[in-house]
Design an enzyme around this catalytic site. Structure first.
Site, PDB file in Angstrom:
ATOM      1  N   GLU A 143      -2.299  -7.326  -2.788  1.00 39.70           N
ATOM      2  CA  GLU A 143      -1.798  -7.514  -3.971  1.00 39.70           C
ATOM      3  C   GLU A 143      -0.508  -8.157  -4.057  1.00 39.70           C
ATOM      4  OE1 GLU A 143      -1.759  -4.602  -6.927  1.00 39.70           O
ATOM      5  OE2 GLU A 143      -4.023  -4.390  -7.442  1.00 39.70           O
TER       6      GLU A 143
ATOM      7  N   ASP B 166       6.070  -0.615 -14.150  1.00 48.03           N
ATOM      8  CA  ASP B 166       6.344  -0.252 -12.856  1.00 48.03           C
ATOM      9  C   ASP B 166       7.531   0.816 -12.767  1.00 48.03           C
ATOM     10  OD1 ASP B 166       4.808  -1.688 -10.990  1.00 48.03           O
ATOM     11  OD2 ASP B 166       5.716  -3.418 -11.781  1.00 48.03           O
TER      12      ASP B 166
END
EC number: 4.2.1.20
Length: 264
Positions: free
Chosen positions: A49, A60
């Protein structure tokens, strides 16, 4: 069948689970980022990824947020990330998923994004903040759907919505193991077992990979019986952050990849 589908088929035949490794493109700088990724490919990562750095990565945690900041300061953007994938394809045949927020794709142009992603050698895309019901405007610009569209399922996703998400997914489904942001605590295995069972009954054979809270080999070993793979990102970015000025940063990330893969 693209590289993602081929990879899961190979892993099933070997009775193995996938290690999906996340790193931010261009962190700590484009040159060393390429070295890190090549080392990850050699060390056993099954799917990469590649995070597209963004100034407001709300899903995040602080470690990956800081990785985005470093990459942006080093000049990384979506166009350069595609150049990086193209360069990687000379030596790395690992499936690559572009992991992005919607805003950079919107600014880049949906049709151009699709075309350039395929031309670069990317195999899939995961748009973390674009739910299926809001994605038609984008995906109608993708005529052939040769780019796998990875979808997210959260612990709070109702069962009927799981079915709808699975119908629009390809490549694999990313099951978020807990609420919150990346880099949090460890997943609750009892709850995760229920979630994976519920999702598997509705996903018509699409592989399920579990992410969030998996940073150590023992985490990967505990989660792997429940899924087709695990996603690890914050653990690698912690190493990059701690050793960003160290010439051995790539080898340290590679060691972590090897230990996690061995646990699967």
């Amino acid at each position: 069948m693209n590289r993602i589908d081929e990879k899961f088929e190979q892993l099933r035949k070997r009775n193995e689970k996938a290690l999906v490794g996340f790193v931010t493109a261009g962190d700590p700088d484009p040159g060393r980022s390429l070295e890190i990724i090549r080392t990850m490919c050699r060390s056993g990562v099954d799917i990469l990824e590649l995070g597209i750095p963004f100034s407001d990565p709300t899903a995040d945690g602080p470690v990956i947020q800081r990785s985005s900041t470093r990459a942006l300061k080093a000049g990384m953007n979506l166009s350069k990330a595609f150049e990086m994938i193209r360069e990687l394809r000379g030596t790395c045949d690992v499936p690559i998923v572009a992991f992005s927020y919607y805003n950079p794709i919107l600014a880049y142009g949906g049709a151009k994004f699709y075309r350039d992603a395929l031309d670069s050698g990317a195999d899939g895309v995961l748009i973390v903040d674009l739910p299926p019901e809001e994605s038609d405007e984008l995906t109608r610009q993708w005529p052939d759907r040769d780019l796998a569209l990875i979808r997210l399922v959260a612990p709070t996703t109702p069962p009927d919505r799981m079915s709808a998400i699975a119908q629009s997914a390809s490549g694999f489904i990313y099951l978020v193991s807990m609420t919150g942001v990346t880099g949090g605590g460890e997943p609750d295995l009892t709850e995760l077992s229920f979630l994976t069972s519920e999702l598997r009954s509705r996903c018509d054979g699409i592989p399920v990979c579990v992410g969030f809270g998996i940073s150590l080999p023992e985490h990967a070993r505990a989660v792997s019986p429940l899924a087709d793979g695990v996603v690890v990102g914050t653990a690698f970015e912690r190493i990059i952050e701690a050793h960003q000025n160290d010439s051995a940063v790539a080898s340290k990330v590679g060691e972590a990849v090897g230990a996690l893969k061995a646990a699967l």
